[in-house]
Design a protein around this motif. Structure first.
Motif, short mmCIF file in Angstrom:
data_model
loop_
_atom_site.label_atom_id
_atom_site.label_comp_id
_atom_site.label_asym_id
_atom_site.label_seq_id
_atom_site.Cartn_x
_atom_site.Cartn_y
_atom_site.Cartn_z
N LEU A 17 10.23 -3.20 -11.25
CA LEU A 17 10.51 -4.63 -11.10
C LEU A 17 10.09 -5.42 -12.35
O LEU A 17 10.81 -6.33 -12.78
N GLU A 18 8.97 -5.09 -12.93
CA GLU A 18 8.52 -5.78 -14.14
C GLU A 18 9.48 -5.55 -15.30
O GLU A 18 9.81 -6.49 -16.03
N ALA A 19 9.96 -4.32 -15.46
CA ALA A 19 10.91 -4.02 -16.53
C ALA A 19 12.25 -4.72 -16.30
O ALA A 19 12.84 -5.27 -17.22
N ALA A 20 12.72 -4.71 -15.05
CA ALA A 20 13.98 -5.39 -14.72
C ALA A 20 13.85 -6.89 -14.91
O ALA A 20 14.78 -7.55 -15.42
N CYS A 21 12.72 -7.45 -14.54
CA CYS A 21 12.47 -8.88 -14.70
C CYS A 21 12.51 -9.27 -16.17
O CYS A 21 13.16 -10.26 -16.55
N ALA A 22 11.83 -8.52 -17.01
CA ALA A 22 11.81 -8.80 -18.45
C ALA A 22 13.21 -8.74 -19.04
O ALA A 22 13.62 -9.61 -19.82
N ALA A 23 13.98 -7.72 -18.64
CA ALA A 23 15.36 -7.58 -19.14
C ALA A 23 16.24 -8.72 -18.66
O ALA A 23 17.06 -9.26 -19.41
N ALA A 24 16.10 -9.10 -17.40
CA ALA A 24 16.90 -10.20 -16.85
C ALA A 24 16.57 -11.51 -17.55
O ALA A 24 17.47 -12.30 -17.87
N GLN A 25 15.30 -11.75 -17.80
CA GLN A 25 14.91 -12.98 -18.49
C GLN A 25 15.42 -12.99 -19.92
O GLN A 25 15.89 -14.01 -20.43
N ARG A 26 15.36 -11.85 -20.58
CA ARG A 26 15.81 -11.73 -21.97
C ARG A 26 17.31 -11.97 -22.10
O ARG A 26 17.77 -12.56 -23.07
N THR A 27 18.08 -11.51 -21.11
CA THR A 27 19.54 -11.59 -21.21
C THR A 27 20.15 -12.73 -20.39
O THR A 27 21.35 -12.97 -20.49
N GLY A 28 19.36 -13.38 -19.54
CA GLY A 28 19.91 -14.43 -18.68
C GLY A 28 20.68 -13.87 -17.48
O GLY A 28 21.50 -14.55 -16.88
N TRP A 29 20.40 -12.63 -17.12
CA TRP A 29 21.08 -11.94 -16.03
C TRP A 29 20.80 -12.60 -14.69
O TRP A 29 19.67 -13.00 -14.41
N THR A 30 21.81 -12.73 -13.87
CA THR A 30 21.64 -13.16 -12.49
C THR A 30 22.24 -12.10 -11.58
O THR A 30 23.16 -11.38 -11.98
N ALA A 31 21.74 -12.01 -10.37
CA ALA A 31 22.18 -10.97 -9.44
C ALA A 31 23.68 -11.03 -9.23
O ALA A 31 24.24 -12.09 -8.95
N LEU A 32 24.33 -9.87 -9.36
CA LEU A 32 25.77 -9.78 -9.17
C LEU A 32 26.11 -9.66 -7.70
O LEU A 32 25.37 -9.03 -6.93
N ALA A 33 27.25 -10.23 -7.31
CA ALA A 33 27.70 -10.13 -5.92
C ALA A 33 28.93 -9.23 -5.80
O ALA A 33 29.36 -8.93 -4.70
N ASP A 34 29.47 -8.80 -6.93
CA ASP A 34 30.66 -7.94 -6.95
C ASP A 34 30.24 -6.48 -7.15
O ASP A 34 29.07 -6.20 -7.41
N PRO A 35 31.18 -5.54 -7.07
CA PRO A 35 30.85 -4.12 -7.27
C PRO A 35 30.18 -3.88 -8.62
O PRO A 35 30.50 -4.53 -9.63
N VAL A 36 29.24 -2.92 -8.63
CA VAL A 36 28.49 -2.60 -9.84
C VAL A 36 28.49 -1.09 -10.09
O VAL A 36 28.74 -0.29 -9.19
N GLY B 238 0.77 -1.23 0.00
CA GLY B 238 0.00 0.00 0.00
C GLY B 238 0.81 1.28 0.00
O GLY B 238 0.23 2.37 0.04
N HIS B 239 2.13 1.19 -0.05
CA HIS B 239 2.97 2.40 -0.09
C HIS B 239 2.62 3.21 -1.33
O HIS B 239 2.30 2.65 -2.38
N ARG B 240 2.69 4.52 -1.23
CA ARG B 240 2.31 5.36 -2.37
C ARG B 240 3.23 5.20 -3.57
O ARG B 240 2.90 5.63 -4.67
N GLN B 241 4.41 4.58 -3.39
CA GLN B 241 5.33 4.32 -4.49
C GLN B 241 5.15 2.91 -5.07
O GLN B 241 5.89 2.49 -5.94
N ALA B 242 4.16 2.16 -4.58
CA ALA B 242 3.98 0.76 -4.97
C ALA B 242 3.87 0.57 -6.49
O ALA B 242 4.44 -0.37 -7.04
N GLY B 243 3.14 1.43 -7.16
CA GLY B 243 2.99 1.31 -8.62
C GLY B 243 4.32 1.49 -9.33
O GLY B 243 4.64 0.73 -10.26
N ARG B 244 5.11 2.46 -8.89
CA ARG B 244 6.42 2.70 -9.51
C ARG B 244 7.38 1.55 -9.21
O ARG B 244 8.17 1.17 -10.06
N VAL B 245 7.31 1.02 -8.00
CA VAL B 245 8.15 -0.13 -7.63
C VAL B 245 7.82 -1.31 -8.53
O VAL B 245 8.71 -1.94 -9.11
N ARG B 246 6.55 -1.60 -8.67
CA ARG B 246 6.11 -2.74 -9.50
C ARG B 246 6.52 -2.55 -10.96
O ARG B 246 7.00 -3.47 -11.61
N THR B 247 6.35 -1.34 -11.50
CA THR B 247 6.72 -1.07 -12.89
C THR B 247 8.22 -1.30 -13.11
O THR B 247 8.62 -1.90 -14.10
#
Length: 131
Positions: free
Chosen positions: A33-52, A22-31
């Motif tokens: 996350l959805e864009a990052a998810c699509a990009a990660a799936q498209r590229t095979g990206w996995t979370a990095l553990a080193d400096p970024v 219910g946070h007022r930023q919830a819509g922006r957070v979801r948008t």
């Protein structure tokens, strides 16, 4: 990896977690996350553990005063990290998006770039890369 997102980034500008249901930023957070998810799936990206590096280009109408660079970068940095490690409450409302992470912890961000461009409609580009 880089991807575009329609609308404005989530703002981090208060003590309440932007992941709270219910946070007022919830819509922006979801948008984001959805864009990052699509990009990660498209590229095979996995979370990095080193400096970024995190690069953000925000496009919005001239004279728009809905947030500033530090609040946008804080929101983006939090949303793209492993949320389970930093959660202060239930994340069930995010569903499968809770697993979207481009890096483990936003403390890994060692290089940061932000710029704004004028556009009729707000949008932004996020680029995350290993250093």
């Amino acid at each position: 990896m880089a991807f575009d997102v329609h609308g404005l980034p989530p703002l981090k500008n208060e003590a309440l977690s932007i992941f709270a249901a219910g946070h007022r930023q919830a819509g922006r957070v979801r948008t984001l996350l959805e864009a990052a998810c699509a990009a990660a799936q498209r590229t095979g990206w996995t979370a990095l553990a080193d400096p970024v590096a995190l690069d953000v280009v925000l496009r919005r109408p001239p004279g728009s005063h809905s947030g500033d660079a530090t609040n946008f970068l804080g929101g983006i940095g939090d949303v793209l990290q492993d949320k389970r490690r930093s959660a202060r409450g239930s994340l069930a409302h995010l569903g499968v998006l809770v697993d979207v992470a481009l890096y483990v912890d936003d403390r890994q961000i060692r290089q940061l770039s932000y710029r704004e461009e004028h556009a009729d409609e707000p949008s932004y580009t996020v680029r995350v890369s290993a250093l």
